[in-house]
Design an enzyme around this catalytic site. Structure first.
Site, mmCIF file in Angstrom:
data_model
loop_
_atom_site.group_PDB
_atom_site.id
_atom_site.type_symbol
_atom_site.label_atom_id
_atom_site.label_comp_id
_atom_site.label_asym_id
_atom_site.label_seq_id
_atom_site.Cartn_x
_atom_site.Cartn_y
_atom_site.Cartn_z
ATOM 1 N N ASN A 10 67.709 2.537 -34.400
ATOM 2 C CA ASN A 10 65.971 2.230 -33.731
ATOM 3 C C ASN A 10 65.492 2.024 -35.009
ATOM 4 O O ASN A 10 65.855 2.327 -35.859
ATOM 5 C CB ASN A 10 65.270 3.412 -33.557
ATOM 6 C CG ASN A 10 63.380 3.422 -33.819
ATOM 7 O OD1 ASN A 10 63.318 2.884 -33.483
ATOM 8 N ND2 ASN A 10 62.985 4.614 -33.536
ATOM 9 N N LYS A 17 66.638 4.676 -37.653
ATOM 10 C CA LYS A 17 67.183 6.195 -37.195
ATOM 11 C C LYS A 17 68.295 5.695 -36.832
ATOM 12 O O LYS A 17 68.533 4.647 -35.194
ATOM 13 C CB LYS A 17 65.904 5.772 -36.854
ATOM 14 C CG LYS A 17 64.754 6.348 -37.928
ATOM 15 C CD LYS A 17 64.618 7.416 -36.299
ATOM 16 C CE LYS A 17 62.670 7.705 -37.052
ATOM 17 N NZ LYS A 17 61.006 7.224 -36.378
ATOM 18 N N ARG A 93 66.118 0.770 -29.251
ATOM 19 C CA ARG A 93 65.009 0.779 -28.928
ATOM 20 C C ARG A 93 64.005 -0.443 -29.057
ATOM 21 O O ARG A 93 64.462 -1.585 -30.227
ATOM 22 C CB ARG A 93 64.182 1.566 -29.932
ATOM 23 C CG ARG A 93 62.583 2.070 -29.110
ATOM 24 C CD ARG A 93 61.999 3.116 -30.503
ATOM 25 N NE ARG A 93 60.967 2.755 -30.297
ATOM 26 C CZ ARG A 93 59.442 3.253 -30.969
ATOM 27 N NH1 ARG A 93 60.157 3.528 -31.937
ATOM 28 N NH2 ARG A 93 58.677 3.209 -29.988
ATOM 29 N N HIS A 182 55.737 3.635 -25.417
ATOM 30 C CA HIS A 182 55.888 4.761 -25.219
ATOM 31 C C HIS A 182 56.382 4.984 -23.513
ATOM 32 O O HIS A 182 56.514 6.559 -23.328
ATOM 33 C CB HIS A 182 54.677 6.080 -25.217
ATOM 34 C CG HIS A 182 54.532 5.870 -27.036
ATOM 35 N ND1 HIS A 182 53.361 6.205 -26.790
ATOM 36 C CD2 HIS A 182 54.814 6.181 -28.349
ATOM 37 C CE1 HIS A 182 53.118 6.877 -28.358
ATOM 38 N NE2 HIS A 182 54.183 6.506 -29.241
ATOM 39 N N ARG A 243 45.682 5.419 -36.454
ATOM 40 C CA ARG A 243 44.958 4.483 -35.043
ATOM 41 C C ARG A 243 43.855 4.726 -34.624
ATOM 42 O O ARG A 243 43.484 5.778 -34.249
ATOM 43 C CB ARG A 243 45.933 4.170 -34.384
ATOM 44 C CG ARG A 243 47.179 3.013 -34.945
ATOM 45 C CD ARG A 243 47.541 2.647 -33.374
ATOM 46 N NE ARG A 243 49.573 2.583 -34.482
ATOM 47 C CZ ARG A 243 50.303 2.942 -33.649
ATOM 48 N NH1 ARG A 243 50.349 3.667 -32.422
ATOM 49 N NH2 ARG A 243 51.523 3.364 -34.159
ATOM 50 N N ASP A 284 47.998 14.834 -40.280
ATOM 51 C CA ASP A 284 48.647 16.434 -39.374
ATOM 52 C C ASP A 284 47.989 17.125 -39.557
ATOM 53 O O ASP A 284 47.432 17.463 -39.943
ATOM 54 C CB ASP A 284 49.871 16.400 -40.876
ATOM 55 C CG ASP A 284 51.048 16.977 -40.784
ATOM 56 O OD1 ASP A 284 50.671 18.149 -39.122
ATOM 57 O OD2 ASP A 284 52.233 17.263 -41.159
ATOM 58 N N GLU A 386 64.301 10.795 -27.097
ATOM 59 C CA GLU A 386 63.899 9.434 -26.537
ATOM 60 C C GLU A 386 65.374 8.905 -27.013
ATOM 61 O O GLU A 386 65.529 7.974 -25.815
ATOM 62 C CB GLU A 386 63.131 8.701 -27.421
ATOM 63 C CG GLU A 386 61.086 8.318 -27.098
ATOM 64 C CD GLU A 386 60.179 8.266 -27.976
ATOM 65 O OE1 GLU A 386 60.175 9.002 -28.337
ATOM 66 O OE2 GLU A 386 59.572 7.258 -27.592
HETATM 67 P P1 ADP Z 1 56.499 10.259 -33.866
HETATM 68 O O1 ADP Z 1 57.340 10.498 -33.754
HETATM 69 O O2 ADP Z 1 54.606 9.293 -33.395
HETATM 70 O O3 ADP Z 1 55.837 9.701 -35.614
HETATM 71 P P2 ADP Z 1 56.172 12.918 -34.131
HETATM 72 O O4 ADP Z 1 55.596 13.315 -32.426
HETATM 73 O O5 ADP Z 1 57.114 13.618 -34.745
HETATM 74 O O6 ADP Z 1 55.672 11.512 -34.294
HETATM 75 O O7 ADP Z 1 54.198 13.786 -34.262
HETATM 76 C C1 ADP Z 1 53.955 14.032 -35.403
HETATM 77 C C2 ADP Z 1 52.531 15.037 -35.440
HETATM 78 O O8 ADP Z 1 53.268 16.201 -35.052
HETATM 79 C C3 ADP Z 1 52.351 15.049 -36.941
HETATM 80 O O9 ADP Z 1 51.838 13.987 -37.829
HETATM 81 C C4 ADP Z 1 51.580 16.355 -36.867
HETATM 82 O O10 ADP Z 1 50.209 16.242 -36.713
HETATM 83 C C5 ADP Z 1 52.202 17.128 -35.642
HETATM 84 N N1 ADP Z 1 52.815 18.825 -35.628
HETATM 85 C C6 ADP Z 1 53.943 18.107 -36.215
HETATM 86 N N2 ADP Z 1 54.844 19.592 -35.872
HETATM 87 C C7 ADP Z 1 53.436 20.434 -35.507
HETATM 88 C C8 ADP Z 1 53.141 21.382 -35.722
HETATM 89 N N3 ADP Z 1 54.070 22.397 -35.453
HETATM 90 N N4 ADP Z 1 51.689 22.400 -34.898
HETATM 91 C C9 ADP Z 1 50.748 20.997 -35.159
HETATM 92 N N5 ADP Z 1 51.029 19.841 -35.215
HETATM 93 C C10 ADP Z 1 52.246 19.423 -35.246
#
Ligand code: ADP
Length: 402
Positions: A10, A17, A93, A182, A243, A284, A386
């Site tokens: 990816n 990755k 990907r 996605h 976004r 987050d 994925e």
């Molecule tokens: P991407 O692949 O789009 O970067 P992820 O699917 O890894 O994203 O999701 C990342 C987001 O998941 C983080 O920014 C956070 O908001 C949320 N997240 C991760 N762990 C937790 C948790 N334990 N509780 C709440 N939200 C979480």
């Protein structure tokens, strides 16, 4: 086919990755990430999953070619190098496949040229994906390289869902339509949800809510996607980490004419400085929940806007599907944030959607139901994977062609 390993790549603009999987065992052999490619502070983090060892390298990695060579050295050190006869293919990907690529595709010069032609509609992603493919091809020209497209699962959307209400001549000239993204995750999660219900995907209608940093919803009817929330680009739809999601297009004219902002500035505002981050300064969900628990009003409003949009899409997709068998939450927020799941379906009992408080709050690794046994619609947490989906599609295609 005797070789059973697939390397999944990816490639982002400054990152790579990767995961090495054994498809006979459906197990992961190694995972890793190269970050800040092209900078002096590049970093490679590699984990061999058979031994549990993690190794890190830091120091300049000039380009994707150097990054993949460094990855190859790490894999070599674990005895699972790229020159092993066990390696069946490399799966890539690719974010944008337009309308042309409806399935995983073995890469040849013509496929590369078509991915290149799509750069104007995916300027941030397709160039990096192409670099990854070209680099891997140069390293192992004899090996099948398979492109797996984020858009492919959504190519089954009817024209009524895929078209914007603008002049079709202009839309076609500029390839403007709703492609969705996605797709690998929506395909995997909708299938896993059917499996959780003990059904074949062709028997069920599922709403998938992929809530990560990027977020999208999809309506999957009998295994085929009929609607999704992202559009020509991943900017449309749900409120995301950075976004904005849906927005009156006239806001853009207003920001340009009245706000005096350039197109570049508006692009950055909507893609990088909006969503949860724009609303409250954090993207987050864990931090946002912590702030809400401390009584922070800004964080509460950001959460409420996020959940309101999500609920609106759930309702809309209930209408699109007519009958819904399951709603599946996935990705970082969907898999972990019980408060988001609870709030998103609160008040939707009339649509058959109910969450059991205890099941929702309980932690778990695999796919699980969080709705009570009598519920009309199953509500589920289904972790996405994925890389496994890309590896599976790659392996199946190569085995079929063997
Ligand atoms: P991407 O692949 O789009 O970067 P992820 O699917 O890894 O994203 O999701 C990342 C987001 O998941 C983080 O920014 C956070 O908001 C949320 N997240 C991760 N762990 C937790 C948790 N334990 N509780 C709440 N939200 C979480």
């Amino acid at each position: 086919m005797s070789a059973s390993r697939v390397l999944v790549l990816n490639s982002g603009s400054s990152s790579l990755k990767y995961q090495l999987l054994d498809m006979r065992e459906r197990s992961r052999l190694a995972v890793g990430l190269v970050e800040r490619i092209g900078e002096r502070t590049s970093r490679l983090r590699h984990t061999c999953l058979t031994s549990g060892d993690t190794r890190e390298r830091s120091g300049p990695i000039a380009d994707h070619d150097a990054a993949l060579k460094a990855v190859a050295e790490e894999l070599d050190q674990d005895g699972v190098g790229l020159d092993s006869p066990e390696l069946a293919a490399i799966g890539h990907r690719v974010v944008h496949g337009g309308m042309f690529f409806t399935e995983p595709t073995v890469v040849d010069d013509e496929v590369l040229a078509e991915i290149e032609r799509l750069i104007p509609v995916a300027p941030l992603h397709n160039p990096a994906n192409l670099t990854g493919i070209r680099t891997a091809r140069a390293l192992r020209p004899d090996l099948p390289q398979v492109a797996v497209f984020d858009t492919a699962f959504h190519t089954t959307m009817p024209e009524s869902a895929a078209r914007y209400a603008i002049d079709p001549k202009i839309a076609d000239r500029h390839r403007i339509r709703r492609y969705g993204f996605h797709g690998t995750s929506h395909a995997y999660v909708s299938r896993e949800t059917a499996r959780l219900l003990g059904k074949d995907p062709s028997e069920v209608n599922v709403i998938v809510l992929h809530l990560g940093n990027g977020a999208s919803a999809s309506a999957v009817e009998k295994g085929r996607c009929v609607e999704t929330s992202m559009g020509m680009t991943p900017l449309e739809g749900l409120v995301m980490g950075t976004r904005s999601g849906d927005l009156d297009p006239a806001v853009i004219f207003h920001l340009a004419r009245v706000g005096g902002m350039s197109m570049e500035e508006i692009d950055t505002l909507l893609n990088k400085r909006s969503g949860l981050f724009g609303l409250c300064g954090d993207n987050d969900m864990r931090e946002i929940r912590r702030r809400i628990d401390d009584g922070d009003k800004e964080a509460q409003l950001a959460f409420d806007i996020y959940v309101h949009r999500l609920k609106k899409y759930i309702g809309a997709y209930c209408a699109v599907l007519g009958r819904v068998d399951a709603v599946a939450f996935t990705a970082g927020v969907g898999e972990n944030a019980s408060t988001v799941r609870e709030a998103a379906v609160a008040g939707l009992e009339q649509l058959g959607l109910v969450v059991d408080g205890e099941l929702n709050a309980a932690h778990g690794d695999g796919p699980r139901l969080i709705s009570p046994a009598h519920a009309r619609v199953a509500v589920a947490v289904v972790p996405t994977d994925e890389e496994l989906e890309i590896a599976t599609q790659t392996y199946e295609l190569v085995a079929k062609n063997d």
